[in-house]
Design an enzyme around this catalytic site. Sequence first.
Site, short mmCIF file in Angstrom:
data_model
loop_
_atom_site.label_atom_id
_atom_site.label_comp_id
_atom_site.label_asym_id
_atom_site.label_seq_id
_atom_site.Cartn_x
_atom_site.Cartn_y
_atom_site.Cartn_z
N ASP A 94 -18.49 -22.64 -17.24
CA ASP A 94 -18.83 -21.72 -16.15
C ASP A 94 -18.69 -22.45 -14.82
OD1 ASP A 94 -19.84 -19.03 -15.45
OD2 ASP A 94 -21.32 -20.25 -14.40
N GLY A 97 20.56 -1.09 -36.95
CA GLY A 97 19.84 -0.87 -38.21
C GLY A 97 18.41 -0.43 -37.94
N ASP A 98 17.79 0.07 -38.99
CA ASP A 98 16.40 0.52 -38.88
C ASP A 98 15.51 -0.58 -39.47
OD1 ASP A 98 13.93 1.63 -39.28
OD2 ASP A 98 14.68 3.58 -39.93
#
Length: 646
Positions: free
Chosen positions: A88, A538-539
């Site tokens: 922090d 292509g898929d």
Amino acid sequence: MVLNPVISKLSGKLVVLASSSPRRLEILRNAGLRFEVVPSWFKETLKKGLFKAPHEYAVETAKQKALEVARRMPIKHLKTPDMVIGADTIVTVDGMILEKPVDKQDAYRMLSSLSGKEHSVFTGVAIVLCHEKDDDELDYQMIDFYEETKVKFADLSQDMLWEYINSGEPMDKAGGYGIQALGGMLVEYVHGDFLNVVGFPLNHFCKQLDVIYNHCSFVNPETTESVYDRHSSPILIEQKDTSTSIPRHSSPSASPLHKVCQRRCAYKCCSSFAKVNRLSKQDAGEIKLHNSETTMLSVMRSGDGAVIDQTEPKKGDLGLICELMDGFKASKALFTASKFGLFDVLHKKPGLDAEQIAQEIKASVKGTETLLEACVSLGLLKTRDTGCPKPGFENTDEASCFLRSDSHFSLHAYIQHCNDTLWPVFAHLESAVREGTSQHGKVKSSTEICQVIILQLRFMHAMHSSAKVAATAVATAFDLSSYKTACDVGGCTGAIAYELIKIHPDLSVAVLDLPAVVEMSAPFQRQHTDKRVTFKAGDFLKDELPKADLYVLVRILHDLTDEKLHILLRRISDACTPGCGLLLSEIFLDENRSGPSRGLLQALSMSEGKQRSAAEYSRLLKGHGFITAQVKHTNSLLDAMLCTKA
Ligand SMILES: Cc1cn([C@@H]2O[C@H](COP(=O)(O)OP(=O)(O)OP(=O)(O)O)[C@@H](O)[C@H]2O)c(=O)[nH]c1=O
């Protein structure tokens, strides 16, 4: 202190940075530390008045940030980490503690209080070493320390302050400045560790690691023995004390925070101490104690006995709400200016006045004037004194870089996509929420079929422009030098592929996408001659995936149903041999799903998929045999994660 052996002591351990600060991530990453990022949910609301000195506040906040993550990780079915690091950073001046500004006025107040003066920057750091006990308990040792750096600001004029504030830089930084960027221009001198100001005292941290791993032995949680290292100055280690175990439903006063404070002991190395604490994993929810201390809620009873909830507005609350109420107007102003080609006109002819601009963009003078003023207020344009009664206008740096249609990082096409496609979809948001479905269909069905191809092309332009902006961050996120062949699955126009080969000279990339997309992507490749990028139609859910040792998935997974997602991951996993890599790039949500807004707002218009955090993606990929090696929150449009096939 020998640096590398210290960092290397952590190799093979699950180190977690409990911070969302990109600066901390970068400092530690640059030091060669390998870690995962799990931002802490701890709200920074400890009462400052309870602490004797400002650094105690920073240290305690750092401890609570780290502890919250150490507790949460095993509960959320993540692995128990070996080490959790919390930090922090605060700025102190004239007895005040400055954290991140809540709005621009707050930033102005902070920066004016720093003007012409020396102030201190403290970063508190907590290192939690975890040891899993059994299903219910976690033993941990806590080491904490802090570092102070003195910084002197030059005298800053009001104009300069506002210019700096309007750059947007102050808002996520303690004290309202970033010394590592524009804020560096405000600084006259720095006494102490520069990185401490940026957010993490690396030198002190390495010294602590050296102490932990080379110069002392810690209590062995199995034997409960406390051990002194006889070869170094004694480090007092508290003997394991089960009275520090936290009861399952501890009351706030029996909180870990209070126990830790009371039991603080003398020790070497600043304020470090190490002892074994025991934590029941069920206690994760008990950290809320501070909320009760800081809430501004007062409960009153009205005449008829009903309880009235009188929440005093906090500073900045109204600003936030107004910003959100007006957000859509700001977006539409940007879309409109972009559609009229305003930023292109002003790039070619900077300094035109409203009337001249109206002529150029073929719009009314009155409407143009109003749009120009709105754009100035949004930081997209600035005015220029031309010596004439009417001011001239020109692009700001941001507009010049991202909003011109011909700039390298142009988002013009993506902005048009927002205007033409997403805007109408968001107009149906109420139905989308009520029905739980995307409204794309409603909007699309009103479109002529012959326009479908035009729309597809526009969509590709939009994706291409935003991919180009994100590409550098994705391509440079990790060292990919060990990979020679990559397949960019669903890589569309190849924007990411071309960036990858630019950064990694030994890499060649096959872009796999639907036949129609590959066909239409030809115009996007004209300026590229490099044969290391090839396209394959292509898929990815059905066709054979090109062989590669690195698979790249940029903005694909969030858009798929669970079913399709698992099909795709299984297919990639099957195509991979051990050691193959998977580079995933998406917007990573915070672990508590509280941000970033970009990701959550995008979810509102998504048809099938969902947005996830880095840990969620990590788990998904683990289910398909991929181990997450590194996660990078890039600060750009997309984050990145590199995984390896086990
Ligand atoms: C003075 C200064 C601060 N910072 C940043 O200010 C944030 C402090 O806030 P924090 O509360 O300590 O951290 P956070 O950003 O909220 O992250 P988290 O650890 O999740 O709480 C950190 O980011 C720091 O880098 C800079 O980047 N440059 C500077 O010169």
